[in-house]
Motif scaffolding. Structure first.
Motif, PDB file in Angstrom:
ATOM      1  N   TYR A 341     -56.014  17.383  -7.760  1.00 57.68           N
ATOM      2  CA  TYR A 341     -55.487  18.003  -6.564  1.00 57.68           C
ATOM      3  C   TYR A 341     -55.660  16.504  -5.238  1.00 57.68           C
ATOM      4  N   ILE A 342     -54.132  16.036  -4.747  1.00 57.13           N
ATOM      5  CA  ILE A 342     -54.280  14.899  -4.122  1.00 57.13           C
ATOM      6  C   ILE A 342     -53.016  15.434  -3.092  1.00 57.13           C
ATOM      7  N   GLY A 343     -53.552  14.354  -1.542  1.00 58.57           N
ATOM      8  CA  GLY A 343     -52.124  14.516  -0.997  1.00 58.57           C
ATOM      9  C   GLY A 343     -52.087  13.085  -0.576  1.00 58.57           C
ATOM     10  N   ILE A 344     -50.780  12.787  -0.728  1.00 55.65           N
ATOM     11  CA  ILE A 344     -49.763  11.554  -0.359  1.00 55.65           C
ATOM     12  C   ILE A 344     -49.042  11.635   0.751  1.00 55.65           C
ATOM     13  N   ARG A 345     -49.503  10.416   1.975  1.00 56.43           N
ATOM     14  CA  ARG A 345     -48.157   9.942   2.790  1.00 56.43           C
ATOM     15  C   ARG A 345     -47.019   9.193   2.181  1.00 56.43           C
ATOM     16  N   ILE A 346     -45.768   9.322   1.957  1.00 53.27           N
ATOM     17  CA  ILE A 346     -45.221   7.875   2.078  1.00 53.27           C
ATOM     18  C   ILE A 346     -44.142   8.033   3.523  1.00 53.27           C
ATOM     19  N   MET A 347     -43.450   6.392   3.721  1.00 47.08           N
ATOM     20  CA  MET A 347     -42.772   6.418   5.361  1.00 47.08           C
ATOM     21  C   MET A 347     -42.081   5.974   4.722  1.00 47.08           C
ATOM     22  N   LEU A 348     -40.143   6.577   4.657  1.00 46.21           N
ATOM     23  CA  LEU A 348     -39.081   6.253   3.950  1.00 46.21           C
ATOM     24  C   LEU A 348     -37.600   6.207   4.906  1.00 46.21           C
ATOM     25  N   PRO A 349     -37.309   5.472   4.180  1.00 42.94           N
ATOM     26  CA  PRO A 349     -36.095   5.203   5.906  1.00 42.94           C
ATOM     27  C   PRO A 349     -35.040   6.807   5.661  1.00 42.94           C
ATOM     28  N   ASP A 350     -34.958   7.264   6.758  1.00 41.72           N
ATOM     29  CA  ASP A 350     -34.419   8.051   6.630  1.00 41.72           C
ATOM     30  C   ASP A 350     -32.586   8.741   6.363  1.00 41.72           C
ATOM     31  N   ARG A 351     -32.011   8.169   5.235  1.00 41.41           N
ATOM     32  CA  ARG A 351     -30.669   8.986   4.592  1.00 41.41           C
ATOM     33  C   ARG A 351     -30.774   9.194   2.759  1.00 41.41           C
ATOM     34  N   PRO A 352     -30.143   9.670   2.533  1.00 46.56           N
ATOM     35  CA  PRO A 352     -29.599  10.583   1.291  1.00 46.56           C
ATOM     36  C   PRO A 352     -30.344  10.291   0.023  1.00 46.56           C
ATOM     37  N   GLY A 353     -31.165  10.955  -0.836  1.00 47.57           N
ATOM     38  CA  GLY A 353     -31.757  10.481  -1.721  1.00 47.57           C
ATOM     39  C   GLY A 353     -33.026  10.149  -2.057  1.00 47.57           C
ATOM     40  N   GLN A 354     -33.371   9.952  -0.356  1.00 51.80           N
ATOM     41  CA  GLN A 354     -34.936   9.206  -0.574  1.00 51.80           C
ATOM     42  C   GLN A 354     -36.102  10.665  -0.996  1.00 51.80           C
ATOM     43  N   LEU A 355     -35.863  11.781  -1.139  1.00 53.57           N
ATOM     44  CA  LEU A 355     -36.702  12.297  -1.178  1.00 53.57           C
ATOM     45  C   LEU A 355     -37.341  12.506  -3.127  1.00 53.57           C
ATOM     46  N   ALA A 356     -35.566  12.699  -3.031  1.00 53.83           N
ATOM     47  CA  ALA A 356     -35.328  12.991  -5.148  1.00 53.83           C
ATOM     48  C   ALA A 356     -35.643  11.436  -5.715  1.00 53.83           C
ATOM     49  N   ARG A 357     -36.226  10.562  -5.072  1.00 55.50           N
ATOM     50  CA  ARG A 357     -36.238   9.339  -5.528  1.00 55.50           C
ATOM     51  C   ARG A 357     -37.573   9.170  -6.235  1.00 55.50           C
ATOM     52  N   VAL A 358     -38.603   9.875  -4.843  1.00 54.91           N
ATOM     53  CA  VAL A 358     -40.360  10.413  -4.988  1.00 54.91           C
ATOM     54  C   VAL A 358     -40.646  11.145  -5.975  1.00 54.91           C
ATOM     55  N   ALA A 359     -39.672  11.989  -5.512  1.00 54.06           N
ATOM     56  CA  ALA A 359     -39.639  13.668  -6.883  1.00 54.06           C
ATOM     57  C   ALA A 359     -39.681  12.284  -8.336  1.00 54.06           C
ATOM     58  N   GLN A 360     -38.832  11.766  -8.517  1.00 49.53           N
ATOM     59  CA  GLN A 360     -38.435  11.510  -9.211  1.00 49.53           C
ATOM     60  C   GLN A 360     -39.314  10.937 -10.712  1.00 49.53           C
ATOM     61  N   VAL A 361     -40.175   9.736  -9.771  1.00 50.27           N
ATOM     62  CA  VAL A 361     -41.317   9.108  -9.934  1.00 50.27           C
ATOM     63  C   VAL A 361     -42.334   9.840 -10.376  1.00 50.27           C
ATOM     64  N   ILE A 362     -42.812  11.094  -9.160  1.00 47.63           N
ATOM     65  CA  ILE A 362     -43.744  11.370  -9.915  1.00 47.63           C
ATOM     66  C   ILE A 362     -44.159  12.876 -10.582  1.00 47.63           C
ATOM     67  N   SER A 363     -42.404  12.724 -11.411  1.00 46.87           N
ATOM     68  CA  SER A 363     -41.677  13.290 -12.727  1.00 46.87           C
ATOM     69  C   SER A 363     -42.506  12.711 -13.547  1.00 46.87           C
ATOM     70  N   ASP A 364     -42.046  11.579 -13.359  1.00 49.97           N
ATOM     71  CA  ASP A 364     -41.371  10.358 -14.819  1.00 49.97           C
ATOM     72  C   ASP A 364     -42.900  10.700 -14.933  1.00 49.97           C
ATOM     73  N   ALA A 365     -44.184  10.214 -13.760  1.00 51.55           N
ATOM     74  CA  ALA A 365     -44.957  10.100 -14.395  1.00 51.55           C
ATOM     75  C   ALA A 365     -46.696  11.167 -14.553  1.00 51.55           C
ATOM     76  N   GLY A 366     -45.662  12.293 -15.358  1.00 48.57           N
ATOM     77  CA  GLY A 366     -46.115  13.350 -16.046  1.00 48.57           C
ATOM     78  C   GLY A 366     -47.643  14.247 -14.856  1.00 48.57           C
ATOM     79  N   ALA A 367     -46.845  13.844 -13.227  1.00 49.33           N
ATOM     80  CA  ALA A 367     -47.491  15.098 -11.980  1.00 49.33           C
ATOM     81  C   ALA A 367     -46.977  16.153 -11.373  1.00 49.33           C
TER      82      ALA A 367
END
Length: 419
Positions: A341-367
């Motif tokens: 169980y880990i917590g991470i912080r990511i600084m992102l540019p404030d534009r549409p789609g960034q949250l979805a990109r992060v979620a997809q990477v994590i999903s593809d990694a099986g987490a």
């Protein structure tokens, strides 16, 4: 802690092996002979067979009923009529309450105001009168002693009495009976009642059997009064720090327990709260056993490498009275400590789609993402930047590192957060 002979008894204060064997007869039918389980997981870690003495399955959920019943059974008719009094935030309270009920003795238990509700309800269920007093065990203890002085009730100490030590020592006899070829016994230490009794029993049987048996004590590093006391050559009072192992958070060794432990216990080690949280998680998942933090420190010591391979080993699981709310917190801590169980912080540019990109990477990694905080507000943020805090379930340290590596590979810069 090198002398393995049983201490001499110039004042007849220390229980003998015969006293412990008599106590075994006294408590028969009241205290259960608890199961002895094996652990392949811990055996692989240690390098020798590991057995778990499941005193978490004892009546009242802990070993304390052994010493309490043996002490109360020794009272005279006049003392029984006067009643007994004790102070405790948990296991000792329940042990005294049950023993008093079985013997028909009135019991009054002083406990701190903030005592966990399940322990309070259980103590009352056994028939004791519970008095909430003060905000610490020390305050409740002072009130109990005042009550004894004013009413004539017999004060029942949690660990510092020969009858209590002899009662707890029956565990040592059971261990030898259930695992006759045991080489090492690992025992939690608070004030020292259970390990002094076990040490007397095990070392006495060791002499009788003609072979050595080691006894190792384990303390929570935030409440480890024995190492400094052993160094000083006498009981010393320490300042304890908060610990999840509250059942063994005792600031000063017992006066009677100390010399027994000094002379008979071969080694004393300490474990961190993270070590203990990991141990509780393993006991739940691998052994299917519910154990309180104080009862799991022996397993924690093996997992942390604090106990070395000294042959067939028995670990005492001294109790299972853990509050459900505390269990939830400890399990979470154990998951964090095991990098599941880990917590991470990511600084992102404030534009549409960034949250979805992060979620997809994590999903593809099986987490699995279990919690998200997405904010434009906070110190250190610049214009057109957002902070994304994620709580993620992983399968362990390697998988957690893989998730972080995947995020780095696509250009993100995750930072690990403290839970």
């Amino acid at each position: 802690m090198t002398d393995t002979t049983v201490p001499q008894q110039p004042t007849a204060a220390f229980p003998t092996l015969a006293d412990i064997e008599a106590a075994q007869q006294t408590i028969a039918g009241v205290a259960r002979v608890t199961p002895m389980e094996t652990s392949q997981f811990l055996a692989e870690l240690l390098g020798s067979p590991v057995h778990l003495k499941c005193e978490n399955l004892q009546r009242t959920g802990a070993y304390k009923v052994r010493g309490a019943y043996n002490r109360l059974a020794a009272l005279s008719p006049e003392q029984r009529a006067a009643g007994v009094v004790a102070a405790s935030a948990g296991n000792h309270a329940q042990g005294v309450a049950l023993a008093a009920r079985e013997l028909g003795i009135p019991a009054t238990i002083f406990t701190p105001v903030g005592v966990a509700l399940p322990k309070l309800q259980a103590t009352r269920h056994y028939g004791a009168e519970v008095v909430l007093r003060g905000h610490s065990v020390e305050e409740a203890l002072s009130a109990a002693k005042d009550f004894a002085a004013h009413t004539g009730a017999v004060f029942i100490p949690p660990f510092d009495h020969p009858d209590v030590i002899a009662g707890q020592g029956t565990l040592g006899l059971e261990i030898i009976d259930q695992v006759p070829d045991v080489d090492t016994v690992v025992v939690p230490i608070g004030g020292g009642g259970v390990i002094s009794g076990i040490a007397l029993a095990v070392k006495g049987m060791s002499e009788r059997l003609g072979r050595p048996i080691r006894v190792i004590g384990v303390q929570a590093e935030n409440a480890a009064a024995y190492p400094s006391s052993i160094t000083a050559g006498e009981p010393v009072t320490i300042t304890t720090k908060p610990t999840i192992s509250d059942g063994i958070a005792v600031a000063r060794p017992g006066d009677l327990n100390f010399p027994i432990i000094r002379d008979l216990v071969d080694e004393i080690v300490t474990v961190s709260d993270d070590d203990t949280a990991r141990a509780l998680l393993v006991l739940l998942e691998r052994a299917k056993l519910v154990v309180e933090a104080a009862g799991a420190v022996g397993v924690a010591a093996i997992m942390a490498g604090a106990v070395r391979d000294t042959g067939r080993t028995v670990v005492l699981l001294s109790g299972g009275n853990i509050d459900p709310l505390m269990m939830e917190r400890v399990i979470t801590r154990g998951l964090v400590a095991a990098s599941r169980y880990i917590g991470i912080r990511i600084m992102l540019p404030d534009r549409p789609g960034q949250l979805a990109r992060v979620a997809q990477v994590i999903s593809d990694a099986g987490a699995n993402v279990v919690e998200v905080l997405h904010t434009r507000h906070g110190q250190g943020l610049v214009i057109n930047e957002v902070a994304l805090d994620l709580s993620i379930e992983a399968r362990g340290p390697e998988h957690a590192q893989e998730v972080i590596q995947r995020l780095h590979e696509v250009g993100f810069r995750p930072e690990l957060l403290e839970h």
